[in-house]
Design a protein around this motif. Sequence first.
Motif, PDB file in Angstrom:
ATOM      1  N   PRO A   1      26.824  34.437  43.475  1.00  0.00           N
ATOM      2  CA  PRO A   1      28.253  34.113  43.630  1.00  0.00           C
ATOM      3  C   PRO A   1      28.609  32.747  43.049  1.00  0.00           C
ATOM      4  O   PRO A   1      27.813  31.809  43.091  1.00  0.00           O
ATOM      5  N   ILE A   2      29.809  32.661  42.501  1.00  0.00           N
ATOM      6  CA  ILE A   2      30.348  31.380  42.051  1.00  0.00           C
ATOM      7  C   ILE A   2      30.880  30.638  43.274  1.00  0.00           C
ATOM      8  O   ILE A   2      31.637  31.207  44.062  1.00  0.00           O
ATOM      9  N   PRO A   3      30.486  29.386  43.465  1.00  0.00           N
ATOM     10  CA  PRO A   3      31.015  28.638  44.619  1.00  0.00           C
ATOM     11  C   PRO A   3      32.542  28.595  44.599  1.00  0.00           C
ATOM     12  O   PRO A   3      33.171  28.593  43.536  1.00  0.00           O
ATOM     13  N   GLY A  39      34.644  34.338  42.722  1.00  0.00           N
ATOM     14  CA  GLY A  39      35.398  33.203  42.215  1.00  0.00           C
ATOM     15  C   GLY A  39      36.412  33.609  41.164  1.00  0.00           C
ATOM     16  O   GLY A  39      37.062  34.657  41.254  1.00  0.00           O
ATOM     17  N   VAL A  40      36.539  32.822  40.113  1.00  0.00           N
ATOM     18  CA  VAL A  40      37.538  33.077  39.074  1.00  0.00           C
ATOM     19  C   VAL A  40      37.200  34.302  38.220  1.00  0.00           C
ATOM     20  O   VAL A  40      38.054  34.799  37.485  1.00  0.00           O
ATOM     21  N   LEU A  41      35.953  34.811  38.310  1.00  0.00           N
ATOM     22  CA  LEU A  41      35.611  36.004  37.541  1.00  0.00           C
ATOM     23  C   LEU A  41      36.271  37.258  38.118  1.00  0.00           C
ATOM     24  O   LEU A  41      36.383  38.281  37.442  1.00  0.00           O
ATOM     25  N   LEU A  42      36.681  37.194  39.386  1.00  0.00           N
ATOM     26  CA  LEU A  42      37.416  38.292  40.033  1.00  0.00           C
ATOM     27  C   LEU A  42      36.645  39.610  39.980  1.00  0.00           C
ATOM     28  O   LEU A  42      37.225  40.692  39.856  1.00  0.00           O
ATOM     29  N   ASN A  43      35.321  39.523  40.026  1.00  0.00           N
ATOM     30  CA  ASN A  43      34.528  40.749  40.089  1.00  0.00           C
ATOM     31  C   ASN A  43      33.665  40.722  41.338  1.00  0.00           C
ATOM     32  O   ASN A  43      33.493  39.689  41.982  1.00  0.00           O
TER      33      ASN A  43
END
Length: 527
Positions: free
Chosen positions: A451-453, A475-479
């Motif tokens: 996961p992206i923090p 995060g901002v990847l929205l996946n």
Amino acid sequence: MCLSSPQLSTLDFSYNDFSDHIPRGLGRCLRLSVLRAGFNHLSGEIPRDIYNLSKLEKLVLPANHLSGKIDDDITQLKKLTSLELYSNNLEGDIPKDIGKLSSLQVLQLHTNNITGTVPLSLANCTNLVKLNLRKNQLEGTLSELDFSRFQRLSILDLGNNSFSGEFPWRVHSCKSLTAMRFASNKLTGQVSPQVLELESLSFLSLSDNQLTNITGALSILQGCRNLSTLLIGKNFYNETFPSDRDLISPDGFPNLRIFASGGCGMRGEIPAWLIKLNSLAVMDLSQNQLVGSIPGWLGTLPHLFYIDLSDNLLSGELPKELFQLRALMFLKDYDATERNNLKLPVYINPNNLTAHYQYNKLSSFPPAIYIRRNNLKGSIPVETGQLKALHALELSHNCLSGSIPNELSNLTNLERLDLSNNNLSGRIPWSLTRLHFMSYFNVANNTLQGPIPTGSQFDTFPRAHFEGNSLLFGGVLLNSCPAPTQSPATTTDEEKLTRIFTVAVATGFSLTFTLVILTLNCYVDMI
């Protein structure tokens, strides 16, 4: 105003929001000795009636939008000691009889659109202390100008023009010079031993010309005892950077604080004689063809806090000794950096942006390590986390591997972290969310996973700075978390344990996220 106050001697309208033209009528202030209206939004031409003020000593109108040419009638102001018209839109030639202003001490016409040549009559301004014609469209040679008459001249800036021909070595007869810049012209030749006659010289910028013989230049310039800033980049194209440790004597460059020789395409290795520059604080060797490894002894230079080795052919691993720079480890040592103004500003074009940053003090330079676009391999040393004063760390476009050290979260003053285009693996440490000053973070095109923090600054970083990592999610990847690949019909006990662990982590992450929302205050306090 002039009619009602005939004794008026000083008018100062500087640093306001005045706009439109300078009104006519100021020529009636017959006793006016000082006229200042800099740093406004004034436009149009300079009113010609100002040139009738026979007692005027200071005409200071910088940083406006003034246009037109400098009228020849300005030479009627015989008592003028300061003429400052820089940062406007002035054009045309410098008045050919500018030498009639023999009382001039300060002439600053930089950052305009002035054309033509430097009038030879300027040599009659023998009281000049500061001459700045930088960033115009001046051309021609400077060899005919009689610099020997400028015995009081301390600051000389002729950079960013189109001067050509041999370097004007007669400038060495200006015995009072403390700073001179000829950068960004078309000058040729070599550094002359005559430069040693300028015993007070502290600032020298010869960058972006067509000078040759880097070995000779360094051999000579090391004898300038007061030299603190030396900018010689974009010269000496394709020469070999001398690496002999004995090139510089034990007492060579005793006060050198800023050294820049980037953009030369020079071959060789990082020179061993740099270890003798104990006063060095800022070093730029970028955009050359330097090979070999980064020597660990760079980390022993006691005042070094800005390093740029980008765009070279350096290989090997990052030496952990590099991350023991005293000026970056201890805030008190960095805070002790010299706060006095440089003799002339230094301009830097970071990351190939169109704008240039201007640094007026040594302490204005960001504490930074730039080693992007090389061939470095290995892992990022955990010792990097010791550099408490570091503001920027850029290691992109290398072959670095391993994980992102959790110790980077100790860099509490970090503003830029670029690790993109490497072979880094593992997770992005959640502890990096504690870096509240970080405004730029890029890990694109690695092999990171997990996961992206979220939270803190991480919610502001663009999607593109995380792309190219197929196993990153959230995060901002929205996946969502990538689904585990289907296992073969027969699996080993180790593979079964791995699958169970993956499901447990995904479930645990979901539950943890819920608990974080419910107990947010407790979570923040524990960070």
